[in-house]
Scaffold this active site. Structure first.
Site, PDB file in Angstrom:
ATOM      1  N   GLU A 441      -6.886 -25.334  22.779  1.00 15.37           N
ATOM      2  CA  GLU A 441      -6.216 -26.610  23.108  1.00 15.37           C
ATOM      3  C   GLU A 441      -6.052 -27.482  21.870  1.00 15.37           C
ATOM      4  O   GLU A 441      -6.142 -28.708  21.957  1.00 15.37           O
ATOM      5  CB  GLU A 441      -6.987 -27.388  24.176  1.00 15.37           C
ATOM      6  CG  GLU A 441      -6.931 -26.822  25.552  1.00 15.37           C
ATOM      7  CD  GLU A 441      -5.533 -26.600  26.070  1.00 15.37           C
ATOM      8  OE1 GLU A 441      -4.602 -27.269  25.590  1.00 15.37           O
ATOM      9  OE2 GLU A 441      -5.365 -25.734  26.940  1.00 15.37           O
TER      10      GLU A 441
HETATM   11  C1  LIG Z   1     -10.438 -17.342  23.787  1.00 18.49           C
HETATM   12  C2  LIG Z   1      -9.163 -18.021  23.450  1.00 18.49           C
HETATM   13  C3  LIG Z   1      -8.346 -18.485  24.476  1.00 18.49           C
HETATM   14  C4  LIG Z   1      -7.113 -19.069  24.177  1.00 18.49           C
HETATM   15  N1  LIG Z   1      -6.275 -19.441  25.193  1.00 18.49           N
HETATM   16  C5  LIG Z   1      -4.982 -19.787  24.893  1.00 18.49           C
HETATM   17  C6  LIG Z   1      -4.004 -19.953  25.925  1.00 18.49           C
HETATM   18  O1  LIG Z   1      -4.298 -19.847  27.103  1.00 18.49           O
HETATM   19  N2  LIG Z   1      -2.726 -20.224  25.556  1.00 18.49           N
HETATM   20  C7  LIG Z   1      -2.344 -20.361  24.254  1.00 18.49           C
HETATM   21  O2  LIG Z   1      -1.176 -20.587  23.996  1.00 18.49           O
HETATM   22  N3  LIG Z   1      -3.260 -20.229  23.251  1.00 18.49           N
HETATM   23  C8  LIG Z   1      -4.558 -19.943  23.537  1.00 18.49           C
HETATM   24  N4  LIG Z   1      -5.478 -19.776  22.542  1.00 18.49           N
HETATM   25  C9  LIG Z   1      -5.072 -20.010  21.170  1.00 18.49           C
HETATM   26  C10 LIG Z   1      -5.691 -21.272  20.577  1.00 18.49           C
HETATM   27  O3  LIG Z   1      -5.154 -22.405  21.184  1.00 18.49           O
HETATM   28  C11 LIG Z   1      -5.447 -21.207  19.054  1.00 18.49           C
HETATM   29  O4  LIG Z   1      -6.290 -20.184  18.553  1.00 18.49           O
HETATM   30  C12 LIG Z   1      -5.733 -22.531  18.373  1.00 18.49           C
HETATM   31  O5  LIG Z   1      -4.785 -23.496  18.759  1.00 18.49           O
HETATM   32  C13 LIG Z   1      -5.716 -22.415  16.845  1.00 18.49           C
HETATM   33  O6  LIG Z   1      -4.621 -21.671  16.391  1.00 18.49           O
HETATM   34  P1  LIG Z   1      -4.872 -20.473  15.376  1.00 18.49           P
HETATM   35  O7  LIG Z   1      -5.917 -19.601  15.962  1.00 18.49           O
HETATM   36  O8  LIG Z   1      -3.574 -19.850  15.062  1.00 18.49           O
HETATM   37  O9  LIG Z   1      -5.473 -21.156  14.096  1.00 18.49           O
HETATM   38  P2  LIG Z   1      -4.641 -21.808  12.880  1.00 18.49           P
HETATM   39  O10 LIG Z   1      -3.579 -22.704  13.406  1.00 18.49           O
HETATM   40  O11 LIG Z   1      -4.243 -20.734  11.963  1.00 18.49           O
HETATM   41  O12 LIG Z   1      -5.766 -22.698  12.211  1.00 18.49           O
HETATM   42  C14 LIG Z   1      -6.757 -22.176  11.319  1.00 18.49           C
HETATM   43  C15 LIG Z   1      -7.593 -23.335  10.753  1.00 18.49           C
HETATM   44  O13 LIG Z   1      -6.727 -24.233  10.020  1.00 18.49           O
HETATM   45  C16 LIG Z   1      -6.835 -25.544  10.531  1.00 18.49           C
HETATM   46  N5  LIG Z   1      -5.517 -26.180  10.506  1.00 18.49           N
HETATM   47  C17 LIG Z   1      -4.334 -25.622  10.809  1.00 18.49           C
HETATM   48  N6  LIG Z   1      -3.354 -26.523  10.693  1.00 18.49           N
HETATM   49  C18 LIG Z   1      -3.920 -27.680  10.321  1.00 18.49           C
HETATM   50  C19 LIG Z   1      -3.424 -28.986  10.037  1.00 18.49           C
HETATM   51  N7  LIG Z   1      -2.146 -29.291  10.126  1.00 18.49           N
HETATM   52  N8  LIG Z   1      -4.326 -29.939   9.664  1.00 18.49           N
HETATM   53  C20 LIG Z   1      -5.647 -29.656   9.584  1.00 18.49           C
HETATM   54  N9  LIG Z   1      -6.161 -28.431   9.823  1.00 18.49           N
HETATM   55  C21 LIG Z   1      -5.312 -27.460  10.198  1.00 18.49           C
HETATM   56  C22 LIG Z   1      -7.358 -25.390  11.945  1.00 18.49           C
HETATM   57  O14 LIG Z   1      -8.050 -26.549  12.379  1.00 18.49           O
HETATM   58  C23 LIG Z   1      -8.267 -24.184  11.815  1.00 18.49           C
HETATM   59  O15 LIG Z   1      -9.533 -24.580  11.377  1.00 18.49           O
HETATM   60  C24 LIG Z   1      -6.731 -19.239  22.815  1.00 18.49           C
HETATM   61  C25 LIG Z   1      -7.575 -18.802  21.795  1.00 18.49           C
HETATM   62  C26 LIG Z   1      -8.759 -18.178  22.094  1.00 18.49           C
HETATM   63  C27 LIG Z   1      -9.603 -17.668  20.973  1.00 18.49           C
END
Ligand SMILES: Cc1cc2nc3c(=O)[nH]c(=O)nc-3n(C[C@H](O)[C@H](O)[C@H](O)COP(=O)(O)OP(=O)(O)OC[C@H]3O[C@@H](n4cnc5c(N)ncnc54)[C@H](O)[C@@H]3O)c2cc1C
Length: 601
Positions: A441
């Site tokens: 989220e």
């Molecule tokens: C078990 C699980 C359930 C999930 N359920 C859903 C679901 O139902 N539907 C769905 O759509 N997604 C879902 N997700 C996805 C989840 O919402 C994302 O993993 C999350 O939003 C982070 O995206 P990412 O993993 O690509 O990390 P990234 O966006 O690659 O981020 C990596 C790191 O960089 C930081 N970062 C990135 N951009 C910025 C910025 N602009 N400023 C500061 N810091 C930043 C982040 O805080 C993080 O620490 C789920 C994930 C998991 C693991």
């Protein structure tokens, strides 16, 4: 095996005494929320979660979900029966609108159920939780036909819902979405692309799954301004509105992951799946944000929920486990050792957990009431004020609530010593399950940026000024009451640190936005600490008033006063240290070149 008892006494204290929910009886939906009705719902929800959902929490963790060759997914033993019991009892309908088959009760009561569900079995709670988010998006942005077609069966629990944002190369930055939506002659869209990490993406609990999917139409702007939202049912509905032909969406795999094993986290492949646009073209993100804002409050509650269940077990263990003697001399001379409960370091962890949980619950219940008021308050001015306050507080509830929730679950594992590290006692599951809430989220880093980069400055800082005024007013009144004066003065100091940190951002972040990014996490925590301090002051005031009437359970109210004093002396000072960190700015944080991070052999 760990146990769970829903904290119904504390919830009733908050709803009936601190928030006085029954006094909103003139608002739609609140007319039935009398104290009797509130007590019944709270007690029955607690009973259901403790008796039906908690016993299958460890099983869900051990078994996880299974994907079969045909792409179908089976949930762990007991989940299907528990889901049937959940829908039969009508729990999913509690705070949904009556015109679509809901009971129309306040959202605040729905949040009580969400907390208990997430404590008893977070992985299970996510199936109806995601459905609630999907319903919110359809009701907010869908056409009348879409509402009539999908909402009633999702509200009854016959069908579930999901949210599909994330793709392999695209998480936080949704502008990068590649999933395509090609318009078709019949008004539908053909959806093609891959979504990953989709919670509850495939399972055996319902006869249909309604996926809400973000995708781009041909020629849409190549940014977050070019995203549209689509309904993509697992089974396309036939002429009678029943699940018919299998749609072109399938589960490619389920993730092996750290926690919440009972919830299927799926890769969903969309291969020319039939979808229908929700709301306007290119306005999908705004519609999805309706869902995400509701979901973020729910995730904040998960932080509290895991902290609560791990705390309850921590207390039980600390009273039972005997090691060493009390520093002040043997507490139990009959035995060779005292319960570890006597050691101040163990008490520190238990008290930290107790005051976080009760403070956070107060914040969440108040937050849920603001959601209700933002829709139902009598005047436009009141609705707007509630909307602005909950908008400001949402990243704090999600970000601070889940950071601390994880901390508390960790500390409660610590109370168990080595027994906390082995699976048998269930404590390590709470730590693993609570960890995800800091990530999904919108990661907590993103929550902090949402708070500091958007919400603080929005409308010239109107919401944060209202927040300061609300707390100032409470402090001024409490300083006049001898029993509350010390707590109020400590809160005043903490609030002063937050005001100063806000001012520092105003003076420095425009010139160098990295200063904002470097301090956002600290600011979110300062605000979380101060906010819980505010609610502890409110709870102390409510408890003091109750004590004046010599209640039967005076000990409950006395404990509130002592806990408020503990919070004020132990949590509020951290606001000062965090402010110093924030004011250090970003210079040293951002100074080193990339190659300075490489490890030299
Ligand atoms: C078990 C699980 C359930 C999930 N359920 C859903 C679901 O139902 N539907 C769905 O759509 N997604 C879902 N997700 C996805 C989840 O919402 C994302 O993993 C999350 O939003 C982070 O995206 P990412 O993993 O690509 O990390 P990234 O966006 O690659 O981020 C990596 C790191 O960089 C930081 N970062 C990135 N951009 C910025 C910025 N602009 N400023 C500061 N810091 C930043 C982040 O805080 C993080 O620490 C789920 C994930 C998991 C693991």
């Amino acid at each position: 095996m760990p146990t769970y008892t829903a904290p119904t006494r504390d919830t009733r204290f908050l709803l009936n005494e601190m928030l006085d929910l029954a006094s909103y009886g003139n608002l739609p939906g609140f007319e039935h929320a009398t104290q009797d009705m509130i007590d019944t719902i709270v007690n029955e929800a607690g009973k259901f979660c403790a008796e039906v959902l908690a016993p299958i929490n460890q099983i869900g963790d051990e078994q996880g979900c299974t994907r079969h060759e045909d792409g179908s997914v089976t949930t762990p033993d007991g989940f299907k029966e528990a889901y049937e019991a959940y829908t039969e009892a009508g729990w999913g309908t509690l705070s949904q609108p009556e015109e679509f088959g809901g009971q129309g009760l306040p959202h605040t009561l729905g949040m009580v159920l969400e907390e208990y569900t997430a404590s008893a079995n977070q992985a299970f709670g996510m199936y109806p939780g995601l459905t609630n988010g999907a319903i919110a998006a359809i009701l907010a942005a869908g056409s009348d036909e879409q509402k009539a077609t999908y909402a009633p069966k999702m509200i009854s629990g016959e069908w579930s819902g999901t949210m599909n944002l994330t793709e392999p190369h695209c998480g936080t930055d949704l502008g990068l979405i590649r999933t395509k939506a090609e318009p078709q002659a019949d008004g539908s869209y053909s959806i093609t692309g891959t979504k990953i990490f989709i919670s509850a993406g495939e399972h055996d609990l319902t006869s249909n799954i309604i996926h809400l999917v973000l995708a781009k139409t041909p020629g849409a702007p190549d940014s977050s301004k070019g995203i549209s939202l689509f309904i993509v049912p697992k089974f396309v509905l036939d002429d009678n509105g029943e699940p018919g032909e299998r749609n072109g969406v399938s589960c490619g795999s389920i993730e092996k992951k750290m926690g919440i094993h009972g919830n299927a986290t799926c890769v969903l492949n969309y291969d020319g799946a039939k979808g229908w646009m929700v709301g306007e073209e290119n306005k999908g993100l705004a519609a999805m944000f309706v869902m995400m804002n509701a979901a973020r409050l729910g995730v904040g509650l998960q932080g509290l929920a895991q902290a609560e269940v791990s705390y309850q077990n921590g207390v039980t263990y600390a009273l039972d486990r005997r090691q060493g003697r009390a520093l002040t001399g043997p507490a139990d001379t009959e035995a060779k050792a005292d319960p570890i409960f006597v050691h101040p370091d163990v008490r520190r962890m238990l008290m930290d957990a107790k005051v976080f949980n009760e403070g956070m619950r107060a914040l969440c219940m108040w937050g849920a009431l603001q959601v209700d008021l933002s829709h139902k308050a009598q005047t436009e001015e009141e609705r707007e004020a509630a909307d602005e306050l909950i908008g400001l507080m949402t990243p704090v509830i999600k970000g601070y609530g889940t950071d601390k929730g994880y901390d508390i679950a960790n500390n409660m594992q610590q109370v168990y010593g080595g027994h906390g590290y082995v699976s048998e006692w269930g404590m390590e599951q709470f730590v693993r399950d609570s960890r995800i809430a800091m990530i999904y989220e919108g990661t907590n880093g993103v929550q902090a940026m949402d708070l500091c980069g958007r919400k603080l400055a929005s409308k010239g800082g109107k919401a944060v000024q209202a927040f300061f005024a609300m707390i100032d007013e409470e402090i001024a009144a409490a300083k006049e009451v001898a029993e509350l004066k010390d707590i109020a003065e400590r809160l005043e100091k903490g609030l002063g640190e937050q005001k100063a940190a806000t001012m520092w951002f105003m003076q420095n972040a425009m010139a160098n936005p990295n200063h904002l990014g470097a301090g956002a996490h600290h600011y979110m925590h300062i605000m979380g600490i101060v906010t819980l301090g505010f609610f502890w002051l409110k709870m102390a005031k409510t408890a003091l008033e109750a004590l004046a009437n010599e209640p039967e359970d005076a000990a409950f109210y006395q404990a509130k006063l002592t806990s408020a004093a503990y919070y004020a002396e132990r949590f509020l000072p951290d606001a000062g240290a965090l402010r110093r960190k924030l004011e250090a700015g970003s210079d040293n944080m951002m100074a080193l070149p990339e190659d300075a991070f490489a490890t030299a052999a």
